[in-house]
Design a protein around this motif. Sequence first.
Motif, mmCIF file in Angstrom:
data_model
loop_
_atom_site.group_PDB
_atom_site.id
_atom_site.type_symbol
_atom_site.label_atom_id
_atom_site.label_comp_id
_atom_site.label_asym_id
_atom_site.label_seq_id
_atom_site.Cartn_x
_atom_site.Cartn_y
_atom_site.Cartn_z
ATOM 1 N N TRP A 194 6.946 44.918 -17.883
ATOM 2 C CA TRP A 194 8.145 44.374 -18.539
ATOM 3 C C TRP A 194 8.424 42.949 -18.079
ATOM 4 O O TRP A 194 9.142 42.209 -18.750
ATOM 5 C CB TRP A 194 9.363 45.264 -18.320
ATOM 6 C CG TRP A 194 9.711 46.082 -19.535
ATOM 7 C CD1 TRP A 194 9.766 47.452 -19.627
ATOM 8 C CD2 TRP A 194 10.069 45.597 -20.835
ATOM 9 N NE1 TRP A 194 10.114 47.840 -20.898
ATOM 10 C CE2 TRP A 194 10.301 46.724 -21.661
ATOM 11 C CE3 TRP A 194 10.195 44.328 -21.399
ATOM 12 C CZ2 TRP A 194 10.665 46.608 -23.004
ATOM 13 C CZ3 TRP A 194 10.553 44.219 -22.736
ATOM 14 C CH2 TRP A 194 10.788 45.341 -23.523
ATOM 15 N N GLY A 195 7.872 42.538 -16.929
ATOM 16 C CA GLY A 195 7.923 41.118 -16.599
ATOM 17 C C GLY A 195 7.222 40.312 -17.670
ATOM 18 O O GLY A 195 7.706 39.273 -18.144
ATOM 19 N N TRP A 196 6.048 40.821 -18.100
ATOM 20 C CA TRP A 196 5.345 40.195 -19.220
ATOM 21 C C TRP A 196 6.120 40.381 -20.518
ATOM 22 O O TRP A 196 6.146 39.475 -21.362
ATOM 23 C CB TRP A 196 3.960 40.802 -19.375
ATOM 24 C CG TRP A 196 3.054 40.613 -18.212
ATOM 25 C CD1 TRP A 196 3.077 39.578 -17.311
ATOM 26 C CD2 TRP A 196 2.005 41.483 -17.806
ATOM 27 N NE1 TRP A 196 2.096 39.753 -16.373
ATOM 28 C CE2 TRP A 196 1.419 40.916 -16.646
ATOM 29 C CE3 TRP A 196 1.491 42.691 -18.297
ATOM 30 C CZ2 TRP A 196 0.345 41.518 -15.991
ATOM 31 C CZ3 TRP A 196 0.425 43.282 -17.643
ATOM 32 C CH2 TRP A 196 -0.139 42.698 -16.504
ATOM 33 N N GLY A 197 6.743 41.560 -20.680
ATOM 34 C CA GLY A 197 7.506 41.806 -21.898
ATOM 35 C C GLY A 197 8.644 40.816 -22.064
ATOM 36 O O GLY A 197 8.883 40.293 -23.160
ATOM 37 N N VAL A 198 9.349 40.541 -20.973
ATOM 38 C CA VAL A 198 10.423 39.542 -21.023
ATOM 39 C C VAL A 198 9.858 38.173 -21.359
ATOM 40 O O VAL A 198 10.428 37.421 -22.161
ATOM 41 C CB VAL A 198 11.191 39.521 -19.682
ATOM 42 C CG1 VAL A 198 12.096 38.294 -19.585
ATOM 43 C CG2 VAL A 198 12.017 40.796 -19.529
ATOM 44 N N ALA A 199 8.714 37.823 -20.762
ATOM 45 C CA ALA A 199 8.081 36.534 -21.074
ATOM 46 C C ALA A 199 7.684 36.470 -22.545
ATOM 47 O O ALA A 199 7.788 35.411 -23.190
ATOM 48 C CB ALA A 199 6.865 36.311 -20.178
ATOM 49 N N ALA A 200 7.227 37.598 -23.104
ATOM 50 C CA ALA A 200 6.863 37.629 -24.517
ATOM 51 C C ALA A 200 8.097 37.441 -25.399
ATOM 52 O O ALA A 200 8.054 36.721 -26.405
ATOM 53 C CB ALA A 200 6.167 38.945 -24.856
ATOM 54 N N LEU A 201 9.209 38.077 -25.037
ATOM 55 C CA LEU A 201 10.446 37.915 -25.807
ATOM 56 C C LEU A 201 10.953 36.478 -25.732
ATOM 57 O O LEU A 201 11.404 35.911 -26.740
ATOM 58 C CB LEU A 201 11.514 38.888 -25.297
ATOM 59 C CG LEU A 201 11.220 40.376 -25.483
ATOM 60 C CD1 LEU A 201 12.341 41.218 -24.872
ATOM 61 C CD2 LEU A 201 11.041 40.734 -26.956
#
Length: 306
Positions: A220-227
């Motif tokens: 979700w660290g990556w997920g936040v970066a994707a958002l």
Amino acid sequence: MKRFFDDISDILSQDPGGRGLMRFLPRPDPAPAYAALGNVRRALIVTGFPIRTPDGRVACETDGPAGAADMAHALAACGAAVGIATDETSFAQVRAAADCRAPAVRTYLVRRGDPAAAGRLVLDLAPTHVIAIERPGKAADGHFYTSRGAMIDDLLADTDLLYSLARESGALSIAIGDGGNELGTGAHRAAVSRLIPGGGVIAAQQDADVALMTGVSNWWGWGVAALLGARAGRDLLPTPAQETRLMRALLEAGAVDGITRRPALSTDNLPLEANLAVLEALRAALRRYLVRRAQNNEEYSRIETA
């Protein structure tokens, strides 16, 4: 946008490590997180999960600091002022991660036995957003636990206070976890208590405005970066080479895999390659969204000028 959110949800619903919790929770919904990230001016990220290793050391997990550093990079790229907070036992690893991915971001030390420090940090930083990722959260009995039920009060500073003070000051709160014992994941405590062995003991009590669960918190660290990348119109995710360097920096600073409790290029007993596959799936979803958005904008421009 809905297709992009569905893609993110599909990817981050995975539980290849067999932790079990994702089977019982609703599919992660990226929409509230996307909305929450719309006006980030000052972000405080809290991370660092300390554990005892087989050789008697205390070390920080690779899960958490890597995701925090990747989020810090993306947030800073979007113009936000960012700080990362942790305690003595995780400081070296968290700082190494930040130095690798977001060298301009400061790592703040929260010392045990100094509750006033949390208030000073919140006052000084005045965060608009506070994000906890893979950070122990206080259970109903006031203690902190690993997913195996081991009490770890003596290994960490109480950052629940930091989180709650930031929320009281008006900061929007986001929490990221994978086991239900992490700071801010209290919204899921009923499911954790009912469905996870020992969950009634370890479940974190404090909740967040947005709680994001997945198979490995770093994802979700990556997920936040994707958002954030979807908002900014560009790819803010790390490349596989950058993520590999980040993991190596963590190991050099003394981090260990949270499941095996040994130094390895793995997270929660999943090899680096398996984690990078999730990263690349998120990148593909982001790029598909950005292509669709560009095509829609081009079509709109043609209509406007017709």
